[in-house]
Design an enzyme around this catalytic site. Sequence first.
Site, PDB file in Angstrom:
ATOM      1  N   HIS A 118     129.172 -77.984 112.201  1.00 60.23           N
ATOM      2  CA  HIS A 118     128.793 -79.553 111.797  1.00 60.23           C
ATOM      3  C   HIS A 118     127.410 -79.616 111.143  1.00 60.23           C
ATOM      4  O   HIS A 118     126.887 -80.832 110.753  1.00 60.23           O
ATOM      5  CB  HIS A 118     129.095 -80.316 112.936  1.00 60.23           C
ATOM      6  N   HIS A 119     126.562 -78.623 111.231  1.00 58.92           N
ATOM      7  CA  HIS A 119     125.282 -78.700 110.588  1.00 58.92           C
ATOM      8  C   HIS A 119     125.182 -78.584 108.886  1.00 58.92           C
ATOM      9  O   HIS A 119     124.073 -78.609 108.555  1.00 58.92           O
ATOM     10  CB  HIS A 119     123.935 -77.806 111.468  1.00 58.92           C
ATOM     11  N   ALA A 120     126.300 -77.885 108.455  1.00 57.37           N
ATOM     12  CA  ALA A 120     126.331 -77.540 107.075  1.00 57.37           C
ATOM     13  C   ALA A 120     126.485 -78.756 106.376  1.00 57.37           C
ATOM     14  O   ALA A 120     127.375 -79.833 106.508  1.00 57.37           O
ATOM     15  CB  ALA A 120     127.458 -76.654 106.937  1.00 57.37           C
ATOM     16  N   ASN A 168     124.764 -83.586 111.832  1.00 58.49           N
ATOM     17  CA  ASN A 168     124.145 -84.181 111.076  1.00 58.49           C
ATOM     18  C   ASN A 168     124.944 -83.810 109.681  1.00 58.49           C
ATOM     19  O   ASN A 168     124.970 -84.774 108.737  1.00 58.49           O
ATOM     20  CB  ASN A 168     122.673 -83.699 111.024  1.00 58.49           C
TER      21      ASN A 168
END
Length: 331
Positions: A118-120, A168
């Site tokens: 989920h940080h990509a 993010n």
Amino acid sequence: MHAFYADHFVLPLPSGHRFPMAKYAQLRERLARECPEVEMHEALPASDGELTLVHTPAYIDAVASGTLSPALQREIGFPWSTAMAERARRSVGATLQAARRVMGQGGGLAANLAGGTHHAYADKGGGFCVFNDFAVAARLMQAEHARRHDRREPLRVAIVDLDVHQGNGTARIFAGDASVFTLSLHGAKNFPFRKEPSDLDVELPDGCADDDYLHALELALDELDRRFEPELVLYLAGADPHEGDRLGRLKLSFDGLEARDRRVMDWAWSRRLPLVFAMGGGYGHDMESTLQVQVNTYRTALAFERRWQGQALAAEAAATPQGTHWHNPAP
């Protein structure tokens, strides 16, 4: 219940690297021993066309060709290698296959033994995440659903992100998109230090334990209910809120995390929503504690998959014509 893996692609990380590469194969081995009802399949790689539903062509090409800048590699946290590029594609592919499974059969649960990246962002990675599997899965399911059904409104997808770190990249990708609802419960003072606004962010203080966490989750699901009617749930079941995690800073017990999983899965079941889950982060001082959290998630999921299967059998029985059945009819 079906689950998809790509743990045979092992990144050549330097000694002392904090990413727990070995845990993925260990999780598959434990599930094979302890949860034989989980049917495991090797993940296929996501194609360029699937990745471009979310990611920019220039970024996809840089990952494939090994031309990521040193700065982008540092932000991801992995040095580039052919194994890194292939694992990233298959980590997305595992979630795509799980999503196709539950959507194709009209319900149930399926899983990625890794995933939850989920940080990509669309044009870069970060925090051990190369491509964003949940974002690609949401977009692909919307595209495939639109092809199968003649309707103008896109499939509505809820992303329930219960990793200890805020999602993010996912939040930025879906900012302003009314067809995808992003919910994140995360440590207020934890990575990433520059957060993106989700549709609903719940920030938790360091040391948050079971009761406060579960109360916050209940309120968040109630709020999601008020604001959105999903048709598919993507659930990031991070192990890193556990009290034994090196990076988590929260204090959830094994029982608390199992109650968390049960609450999310019951919420989806009560609305008859297909659910895909991925494992996200987990960095235990003792890797066995991380694995135990994840094995417990699968045990909980199996119980709900049995409910789905029971419902399917009941529906099949109800559809069978009743009346006299001649076992040996006259010629």
